[in-house]
Design a protein around this motif. Sequence first.
Motif, PDB file in Angstrom:
ATOM      1  N   GLU A  71      -6.688   3.712   7.940  1.00 27.96           N
ATOM      2  CA  GLU A  71      -7.134   3.603   6.857  1.00 27.96           C
ATOM      3  C   GLU A  71      -6.071   3.699   5.640  1.00 27.96           C
ATOM      4  OE1 GLU A  71     -11.833   4.726   7.741  1.00 27.96           O
ATOM      5  OE2 GLU A  71     -10.394   6.322   6.702  1.00 27.96           O
ATOM      6  N   MET A 126       4.400   7.387   0.357  1.00 27.06           N
ATOM      7  CA  MET A 126       4.305   7.888   1.742  1.00 27.06           C
ATOM      8  C   MET A 126       5.641   7.774   2.546  1.00 27.06           C
ATOM      9  SD  MET A 126       1.613   8.283   3.627  1.00 27.06           S
ATOM     10  CE  MET A 126       0.310   7.594   4.083  1.00 27.06           C
ATOM     11  N   TYR A 135       0.777  -1.357   0.009  1.00 25.19           N
ATOM     12  CA  TYR A 135       0.161  -0.048  -0.082  1.00 25.19           C
ATOM     13  C   TYR A 135       0.825   1.254  -0.042  1.00 25.19           C
ATOM     14  CZ  TYR A 135       1.159  -0.796   4.859  1.00 25.19           C
ATOM     15  OH  TYR A 135       1.846  -1.214   5.888  1.00 25.19           O
ATOM     16  N   CYS A 136       2.044   1.130   0.390  1.00 27.94           N
ATOM     17  CA  CYS A 136       3.128   2.162   0.507  1.00 27.94           C
ATOM     18  C   CYS A 136       3.677   2.460  -0.764  1.00 27.94           C
ATOM     19  CB  CYS A 136       3.965   1.874   1.660  1.00 27.94           C
ATOM     20  SG  CYS A 136       5.288   3.269   1.803  1.00 27.94           S
ATOM     21  N   VAL A 165      -2.137  -1.070   9.160  1.00 20.52           N
ATOM     22  CA  VAL A 165      -2.877  -0.663   8.028  1.00 20.52           C
ATOM     23  C   VAL A 165      -4.017  -1.686   7.815  1.00 20.52           C
ATOM     24  CG1 VAL A 165      -3.190   0.174   5.766  1.00 20.52           C
ATOM     25  CG2 VAL A 165      -1.173   0.738   7.147  1.00 20.52           C
ATOM     26  N   SER A 193       5.225  -0.640  12.849  1.00 14.07           N
ATOM     27  CA  SER A 193       4.336  -0.956  11.958  1.00 14.07           C
ATOM     28  C   SER A 193       4.277  -2.539  11.764  1.00 14.07           C
ATOM     29  CB  SER A 193       4.403  -0.346  10.655  1.00 14.07           C
ATOM     30  OG  SER A 193       4.459   1.227  10.840  1.00 14.07           O
ATOM     31  N   MET A 233      -4.289   5.116   2.354  1.00 10.78           N
ATOM     32  CA  MET A 233      -4.610   6.462   1.940  1.00 10.78           C
ATOM     33  C   MET A 233      -3.942   6.417   0.503  1.00 10.78           C
ATOM     34  SD  MET A 233      -3.437   8.918   5.065  1.00 10.78           S
ATOM     35  CE  MET A 233      -2.971   7.749   6.626  1.00 10.78           C
ATOM     36  N   ASN A 265       1.326   0.065  14.679  1.00  9.95           N
ATOM     37  CA  ASN A 265       0.395   0.526  13.678  1.00  9.95           C
ATOM     38  C   ASN A 265       0.130  -0.560  12.687  1.00  9.95           C
ATOM     39  OD1 ASN A 265       0.893   3.222  14.413  1.00  9.95           O
ATOM     40  ND2 ASN A 265       2.266   3.847  12.942  1.00  9.95           N
ATOM     41  N   THR A 290       8.823   6.258  14.342  1.00 12.07           N
ATOM     42  CA  THR A 290       8.016   5.243  13.822  1.00 12.07           C
ATOM     43  C   THR A 290       8.897   4.297  12.867  1.00 12.07           C
ATOM     44  OG1 THR A 290       6.243   6.766  13.416  1.00 12.07           O
ATOM     45  CG2 THR A 290       6.057   4.709  12.355  1.00 12.07           C
ATOM     46  N   THR A 291       8.774   3.033  13.311  1.00  2.50           N
ATOM     47  CA  THR A 291       9.828   2.206  12.394  1.00  2.50           C
ATOM     48  C   THR A 291       9.095   0.878  12.226  1.00  2.50           C
ATOM     49  OG1 THR A 291      11.701   0.777  12.790  1.00  2.50           O
ATOM     50  CG2 THR A 291      10.365   1.265  14.845  1.00  2.50           C
ATOM     51  N   GLY A 317       6.822   9.769   5.604  1.00  3.19           N
ATOM     52  CA  GLY A 317       6.739   8.764   6.773  1.00  3.19           C
ATOM     53  C   GLY A 317       5.280   8.909   7.291  1.00  3.19           C
ATOM     54  N   THR A 321      11.064   9.437  11.081  1.00  2.00           N
ATOM     55  CA  THR A 321      10.335   8.629  10.426  1.00  2.00           C
ATOM     56  C   THR A 321      11.041   8.466   8.946  1.00  2.00           C
ATOM     57  OG1 THR A 321       8.370   8.000   9.270  1.00  2.00           O
ATOM     58  CG2 THR A 321       8.877  10.306   9.528  1.00  2.00           C
ATOM     59  N   GLY A 322      10.381   7.742   7.956  1.00  5.66           N
ATOM     60  CA  GLY A 322      11.008   7.453   6.825  1.00  5.66           C
ATOM     61  C   GLY A 322       9.932   7.197   5.681  1.00  5.66           C
ATOM     62  N   GLY A 323      10.592   6.406   4.765  1.00  2.73           N
ATOM     63  CA  GLY A 323      11.390   5.277   4.558  1.00  2.73           C
ATOM     64  C   GLY A 323      11.385   4.714   5.881  1.00  2.73           C
ATOM     65  N   GLU A 324      12.449   3.743   6.195  1.00  5.49           N
ATOM     66  CA  GLU A 324      12.800   3.131   7.455  1.00  5.49           C
ATOM     67  C   GLU A 324      13.953   3.922   7.801  1.00  5.49           C
ATOM     68  OE1 GLU A 324      11.507   1.238   9.513  1.00  5.49           O
ATOM     69  OE2 GLU A 324      13.442   1.565  10.754  1.00  5.49           O
TER      70      GLU A 324
HETATM   71  N1  SAM Z   1       8.927   2.536   7.652  1.00 11.00           N
HETATM   72  C1  SAM Z   1       8.343   3.002   8.780  1.00 11.00           C
HETATM   73  C2  SAM Z   1       7.249   2.174   9.123  1.00 11.00           C
HETATM   74  O1  SAM Z   1       6.597   1.358   8.220  1.00 11.00           O
HETATM   75  O2  SAM Z   1       6.655   2.212  10.415  1.00 11.00           O
HETATM   76  C3  SAM Z   1       7.963   4.509   8.811  1.00 11.00           C
HETATM   77  C4  SAM Z   1       7.357   5.111   7.625  1.00 11.00           C
HETATM   78  S1  SAM Z   1       6.025   4.339   7.230  1.00 11.00           S
HETATM   79  C5  SAM Z   1       5.802   5.347   5.487  1.00 11.00           C
HETATM   80  C6  SAM Z   1       4.817   5.121   8.207  1.00 11.00           C
HETATM   81  C7  SAM Z   1       3.453   4.453   8.266  1.00 11.00           C
HETATM   82  O3  SAM Z   1       2.823   4.877   7.260  1.00 11.00           O
HETATM   83  C8  SAM Z   1       3.507   2.983   8.574  1.00 11.00           C
HETATM   84  O4  SAM Z   1       2.437   2.678   9.756  1.00 11.00           O
HETATM   85  C9  SAM Z   1       2.744   2.497   7.365  1.00 11.00           C
HETATM   86  O5  SAM Z   1       1.993   1.446   7.781  1.00 11.00           O
HETATM   87  C10 SAM Z   1       1.951   3.805   6.803  1.00 11.00           C
HETATM   88  N2  SAM Z   1       1.412   3.773   5.506  1.00 11.00           N
HETATM   89  C11 SAM Z   1       2.346   3.678   4.497  1.00 11.00           C
HETATM   90  N3  SAM Z   1       1.776   3.789   3.266  1.00 11.00           N
HETATM   91  C12 SAM Z   1       0.410   3.960   3.669  1.00 11.00           C
HETATM   92  C13 SAM Z   1      -0.760   4.438   3.068  1.00 11.00           C
HETATM   93  N4  SAM Z   1      -0.734   4.656   1.566  1.00 11.00           N
HETATM   94  N5  SAM Z   1      -1.865   4.453   3.826  1.00 11.00           N
HETATM   95  C14 SAM Z   1      -2.090   4.360   5.077  1.00 11.00           C
HETATM   96  N6  SAM Z   1      -0.939   4.183   5.788  1.00 11.00           N
HETATM   97  C15 SAM Z   1       0.269   4.175   5.184  1.00 11.00           C
END
Ligand code: SAM
Length: 334
Positions: free
Chosen positions: A198, A329, A37-38, A170, A130, A200, A168, A106-107, A333, A75-78
């Motif tokens: 949700e 995303m 989803y990312c 999704v 996550s 996004m 976290n 957030t990791t 982050g 946050t990131g990326g990782e």
């Molecule tokens: N890599 C780290 C992680 O996954 O926790 C930090 C960055 S990640 C982009 C931050 C959060 O965004 C994570 O909990 C991830 O599940 C959520 N995320 C990423 N893409 C998303 C999307 N399209 N819709 C909703 N949440 C999303």
Amino acid sequence: MSCSTPSDPSTLVDRFGRRISYVRLSLTDRCDMRCRYCMAEDMVFLPRAEILSHEEIIALAGQLVASGVSRIRLTGGEPLSRRGATDVARGIGALLGHGLDELTLTTNGTFLADHADALWDAGIRRINVSMDSRDPERFRHVTRQGDLARVLGGIAAAKASGFAIKINMVALNGINDDEIAPMFDWCIEQGFDLSLIETMPVGSISEDRSSHFLPLSEAQARIAERHDLVPSTHRTGGPARYWSVPGHASRLGLISPLTQNFCASCNRIRISATGKLYMCLGHDTHVDLRAALRGDDPLALDRLLDQALGAKPERHEFDLSRAATTRHMNATGG
Ligand code: SAM
Ligand code: SF4
């Protein structure tokens, strides 16, 4: 409207009267996972030369705090995939008690076991990890590359170090919806909070996000079949609405950008690893801070913050049938 100066630390206010006190700071856009989803499987990352240095990130954090920012989330990326991430955390952590109230992270958890102690020493006390599934194969499917055992090891190490942990997750219809209630049970057992999110439409991916969209009201209803959910006034500075369960410390957080718009109370901005400041998760508009960070005009950054606040959109316009942004995303982050 005006952005703050060091002597006037309370006026990062946008044109809708929203006070900006919270920054999500991306340490890298790179990641060891490729959550469906990312991002796309063949995601192209930014050239390393464009990424801010450790010193630049720490200096930027200092200027943001001087401008009235009181919470920073790495946050990131990782974030932990960046070499020296804990040095950056320590540098920013030095601002705690000097305008910065809280530093969080957030990791995805892969490298958490290696760094938990250093993160604690940096002053971080709360970590979001996550994890969308506790089934190894399903986890692998969602993340394309993730190793659940390492993530669970990271979570256990962080718990042993004393961090407050929030998972976290999704919510993905047809993928992990049957695990939502069991995940909350597990969080209760472990003493963790759970935030459901949700999906996004941030950045194009190969899959159709709408086919797996799950409104969190449904997820909440499934959990409510097992637990008495009591609305909580708890807030962490983020957009989650919380519920508590009598007799347990764990809380359920719901982040529902699609079904419960929370833009009116938005208190945040996001900064990419290259120094681009995004005013809204759902828009591509940004101001680029990097040149100001590298130049010698001490007021240049203040001017750019002012410009950003003046251009912060009123709200996102998420529509699952199309990507709201060209960036993914992992640039900011979440
Ligand atoms: N890599 C780290 C992680 O996954 O926790 C930090 C960055 S990640 C982009 C931050 C959060 O965004 C994570 O909990 C991830 O599940 C959520 N995320 C990423 N893409 C998303 C999307 N399209 N819709 C909703 N949440 C999303
Ligand atoms: Fe990486 Fe986090 Fe995006 Fe998953 S959600 S691909 S772990 S940045």
